[in-house]
Design an enzyme around this catalytic site. Structure first.
Site, short mmCIF file in Angstrom:
data_model
loop_
_atom_site.label_atom_id
_atom_site.label_comp_id
_atom_site.label_asym_id
_atom_site.label_seq_id
_atom_site.Cartn_x
_atom_site.Cartn_y
_atom_site.Cartn_z
N ARG A 60 -3.77 -10.76 4.11
CA ARG A 60 -3.98 -11.94 4.59
C ARG A 60 -2.60 -12.59 4.86
NH1 ARG A 60 -8.36 -11.15 0.64
NH2 ARG A 60 -10.53 -11.17 2.02
N HIS A 112 0.81 -1.40 -0.04
CA HIS A 112 -0.11 -0.12 -0.03
C HIS A 112 0.79 1.17 0.05
CE1 HIS A 112 -2.61 -2.86 2.27
NE2 HIS A 112 -3.55 -2.44 1.25
#
Ligand code: PAF
Length: 280
Positions: A187, A37
């Site tokens: 995840r 990100h």
């Protein structure tokens, strides 16, 4: 960094920049921010005067029995990371700010949403397309930055933007990987230490299949089956490993030159996806 929760406040803040001629880059996220990100944010900062990041765990892209409730929510850490990265505005809406209870409209991008993850997660890409369309209408950025890691998602959004004439430039950003090759993902936090080591095999297998194709392998079914065997032996439960055409995700033919290898596989309770995009 401004932190804004409502659509009307966000629009006011962005109007001030627009009125003074500044460009806006937008990075949509579901939080639990990692280096992938932050790479999107850093490219956004290079390309636009202002950077807006959203954190919204979008309920409509999770199916029944998926990890919506358990999805990691790390708001304070995320805010600090975005402050440190000099983001201008963090949009943190509640579900009710994004979805009216009586909403009637959803977006489905046919074709590219149907296979691969779409086949294993019914409704997922409709949820993604709908929320990204809404966020684009709310923020109205000059550009949106999306990771190549979610290659099918990126393709769905590209087709939606094309088909609905949404005036935004899409910037695709390279996947950030752990030193062992594992693609960064929110995840990954579900993986045990042992599983993290095995998970590296996903990227290794993609690289092996790519190298075989670059070395002249033309029977793509055999390439897929070989990759499947390697992953199963390593302990993965494989949803799919597919040699596709990069432009539209159709099954690749030997004459195609832009290829993407798409994989999704479960390791224990964690479902991982990855891909490699390359020219032959
Ligand atoms: O990739 C994600 O994090 C999400 O699918 C997105 C694009 C933010 C939409 O909810």
């Amino acid at each position: 960094m401004q932190i804004i929760n409502t659509v009307s406040d966000l629009r006011k803040a962005i109007k001030i920049w627009r009125d003074s001629g500044e460009t806006v880059a937008f990075v949509p996220t579901m939080g639990n921010l990692h280096a992938g990100h932050l790479q999107l944010v850093s490219q956004a900062k290079e390309k636009a005067d202002r950077v807006v990041v959203s954190i919204f765990v979008n309920p409509t892209q999770f199916g029944v029995g998926e990890d919506f409730e358990a999805y990691p929510r790390t708001e304070l850490e995320d805010q600090q990371k975005l402050e440190d990265a000099c983001v201008d505005l963090l949009f943190l809406p509640a579900v009710a700010d994004i979805y009216a209870l009586d909403a009637l409209t959803t977006i489905t991008v046919a074709g590219v949403s149907e296979d691969y993850c779409g086949a294993f997660r019914p409704g997922h890409f409709s949820g993604v397309a709908t929320v990204v369309c809404k966020l684009l209408n709310i923020v109205q950025p000059n550009m949106i930055l999306l990771g190549l890691k979610d290659f099918q998602q990126l393709t769905v959004i590209k087709m939606m933007v094309r088909d609905l004439n949404i005036p935004v430039e899409i910037i695709a950003v390279e996947t950030v990987r752990e030193p062992n090759g594992l693609a960064m993902s929110s995840r990954n936090g579900y993986l045990t230490e042992e599983e993290k080591k095995i998970a590296a095999q996903l990227y290794k297998t993609l690289c092996g299949a790519r190298d075989a194709i670059l070395a002249g392998a033309k029977d793509y079914i055999e390439v897929e089956q070989q990759a499947l065997r390697v992953l199963q032996q390593a302990g993965f439960l494989v949803d799919y490993f597919s040699v596709c055409r990069g432009s539209d995700l159709k099954k690749a033919k030997p004459e195609d030159v832009d290829l993407v290898l798409l994989v999704a596989a479960k390791l224990g309770k964690t479902r991982l996806i990855d891909n490699i995009y390359f020219y032959k």
